[in-house]
Motif scaffolding. Structure first.
Motif, mmCIF file in Angstrom:
data_model
loop_
_atom_site.group_PDB
_atom_site.id
_atom_site.type_symbol
_atom_site.label_atom_id
_atom_site.label_comp_id
_atom_site.label_asym_id
_atom_site.label_seq_id
_atom_site.Cartn_x
_atom_site.Cartn_y
_atom_site.Cartn_z
ATOM 1 N N SER A 1 -0.517 -6.326 -9.948
ATOM 2 C CA SER A 1 -1.606 -6.933 -9.189
ATOM 3 C C SER A 1 -1.036 -7.636 -7.953
ATOM 4 N N LYS A 2 -1.873 -7.832 -6.966
ATOM 5 C CA LYS A 2 -1.404 -8.471 -5.730
ATOM 6 C C LYS A 2 -0.885 -9.878 -6.003
ATOM 7 N N ASN B 1 0.825 -1.215 0.000
ATOM 8 C CA ASN B 1 0.000 0.000 0.000
ATOM 9 C C ASN B 1 0.855 1.259 0.000
ATOM 10 N N SER B 2 1.994 1.219 0.657
ATOM 11 C CA SER B 2 2.899 2.375 0.635
ATOM 12 C C SER B 2 3.512 2.547 -0.753
ATOM 13 N N ASN C 1 3.802 -13.498 -6.146
ATOM 14 C CA ASN C 1 4.577 -14.526 -6.856
ATOM 15 C C ASN C 1 6.012 -14.062 -7.115
ATOM 16 N N ARG C 2 6.166 -12.806 -7.511
ATOM 17 C CA ARG C 2 7.511 -12.272 -7.728
ATOM 18 C C ARG C 2 8.294 -12.211 -6.423
#
Length: 511
Positions: free
Chosen positions: A262-263, A252-253, A268-269
């Protein structure tokens, strides 16, 4: 040392009154605290590489222009082998989190807030700090690239995997390494990769806000790396729930500074970089521990192996042969989880675990008192007469320690001291020359110190000590006053002293 002294003198116009070496960790750089005659201090750095020193000097100046919380470089020697920088104090985030680490990863609310404040600052450093930065100053390379990744993977292979004695097929492993390199470098980036972002490199200001040091190894690179480095620091033992919370805060920061994926893609990364970072630190622990015999790194190996076990148990592991090798590695006898031996009665108490705060598998998630993290701590110390009863605890916490001073030699039995109190010099001299009160208080200090330190770690707000004697005039007054002064001087906390029978009240303000 003499050259640091000369640099200090040239810049400040006076010689330092003291030079104190500071403990190092993995670096060969020397750090020293130099003091002015007025008590102010600066940090002196003696490097082994001009390029590394120049990297720090340039990056510090650049980050300060971006209004990032880093130390100012005050003076640089002509040969650039040493420099003076602003002293950010003695409390690192690592120090402040000691209680949570020692409790097996049960971080209280105030400790969690320190972590949140730090992780929220990281994107500011990575994204804003990268703007306008001349990457050519970065040491030893300007960018995270294939050469970096292969070096770190081979560092793991030669400094940890091979010394373990595990048999493996080098060509198959190399093929998986090449695939990992490709995956790690899949996305271009324009962010500053701190590279050594860990709790030891975060200093806490008086208000608890974080400042950052030891960024001279940074370069252009993916922001996932620093998040993985920080949250999967082996010795920190962050529980999964806390990690997820901190990842959420970071994500969020990050939105405030750049467009985010995307979340699902982000997670995954991040998992890929966690694996890479884990192998990298095992390589470092192997070299610094097995070859240089530095105990700190040897102690970090078991929790790093435990991190590796958790990664192997996840669904995101895509490198078949590497996974096979790492599973066999974690099953080697020298890396098997070791159960704590029970303490004997000679240890002072009997328990099934040497860490009394360690969670049991049947405990479920840790919970915290409603008083956790409320701080700051206020200690109240009373002297009283047993004839008039034990003091009530006005805080509502039910009282605290009550110490009976009547076993010690009583100056009130002698005419010269009858009208004096434990605050008066003749009584103080009598008690200290006799010595019984000093032996008594030495035990009190040890108990009080341990309790105060734990309350500071937990963020509790109130603690009470009471000292009683026959009349509440001599021994109890002396003891209460000296404990109050001891705690205030040692911990800088607010202490209220109440000599009840003397109607004397004093507040020692928080330092």
């Amino acid at each position: 040392m003499q050259q640091l002294r000369q640099l200090f003198s040239r810049h400040f116009g006076e010689l330092p009154v003291s030079i104190t070496p500071l403990a190092g960790a993995g670096s060969n750089r020397g750090y020293f605290r130099l003091a002015h005659s007025d008590g102010h201090t600066v940090i002196g750095v003696v490097g082994t590489s001009i390029d590394e020193n120049n990297a720090f000097i340039y990056l510090s100046g650049h980050f300060r222009k971006r209004r990032l919380p880093v130390p100012e470089v005050l003076a640089v020697s002509d040969d650039h082998m040493r420099y003076l920088q602003e002293d950010l104090g003695t409390t690192s985030l690592f120090d402040a989190l000691r209680g949570g680490r020692e409790a097996g990863g049960r971080y209280n609310l105030s400790e969690q807030q320190l972590l949140i404040d730090t992780i929220r600052q990281l994107p500011n450093f990575q994204i804003r700090g990268a703007r306008g930065l001349d990457w050519n100053y970065c040491y030893p390379q300007p960018e995270f690239n294939e050469e970096n990744v292969l070096f770190d993977l081979n560092y793991f292979k030669y400094c940890f995997l091979k010394p373990s004695g595990l048999d493996f097929h080098e060509m198959k492993l190399e093929a998986n390494f090449r695939l990992m390199v490709k995956d790690l470098l899949l996305e271009p980036t324009e962010s500053f990769m701190y590279r050594d972002f860990q709790a030891r490199n975060v200093m806490l200001n008086a208000d608890g806000s974080p400042s950052f040091i030891d960024f001279q190894g940074g370069r252009k690179g993916p922001y996932y790396y620093d998040l993985a480095s920080f949250l999967w620091q082996a010795s920190a033992r962050y529980p999964d729930k806390l990690r997820r919370k901190l990842i959420y805060e970071y994500y969020n920061s990050l939105k405030n500074f750049t467009e985010v994926p995307s979340k699902r893609h982000f997670v995954n990364r991040l998992a890929l970089f966690v694996l890479f970072r884990t192998l990298q630190v095992l390589g470092a622990y192997g070299y610094r521990g097995y070859f240089e015999r530095k105990q700190h790194f040897l102690d970090s190996i078991p929790p790093a192996i435990e991190n590796l076990r958790r990664l192997l148990a996840s669904d995101n592991f895509h490198y078949a042969y590497l996974g096979e090798v790492l599973r066999r590695l974690t099953e080697l006898p020298q890396f098997a989880p070791v159960a704590e031996e029970p303490r004997s009665r000679a240890d002072g108490y009997k328990t099934s675990d040497s860490n009394v705060y360690q969670a049991h598998t049947n405990d479920g998630p840790a919970t915290f008192s409603k008083y956790d993290g409320k701080g700051p701590l206020v200690v109240r110390v009373y002297s009283f007469s047993y004839r008039k009863g034990i003091p009530e605890d006005e805080s509502g916490n039910g009282g605290g320690y009550v110490f009976d001073c009547r076993s010690t030699h009583n100056p009130g039995r002698y005419e010269p001291y009858k009208l004096l109190t434990g605050l008066d010099e003749p009584v103080i001299r009598f008690l200290e020359d006799d010595g019984e009160i000093l032996t008594f208080l030495s035990s009190v200090y040890r108990l009080a110190d341990a309790h105060v330190e734990r309350y500071l770690q937990r963020g509790f707000t109130s603690l009470m000590f009471s000292f009683g004697c026959t009349g509440g005039q001599h021994r109890s007054v002396y003891s209460a006053q000296h404990l109050a002064e001891h705690l205030h001087e040692k911990y800088g906390i607010e202490v209220h002293v109440h000599h009840r029978e003397q109607d004397i009240h004093q507040i020692m303000q928080r330092l």
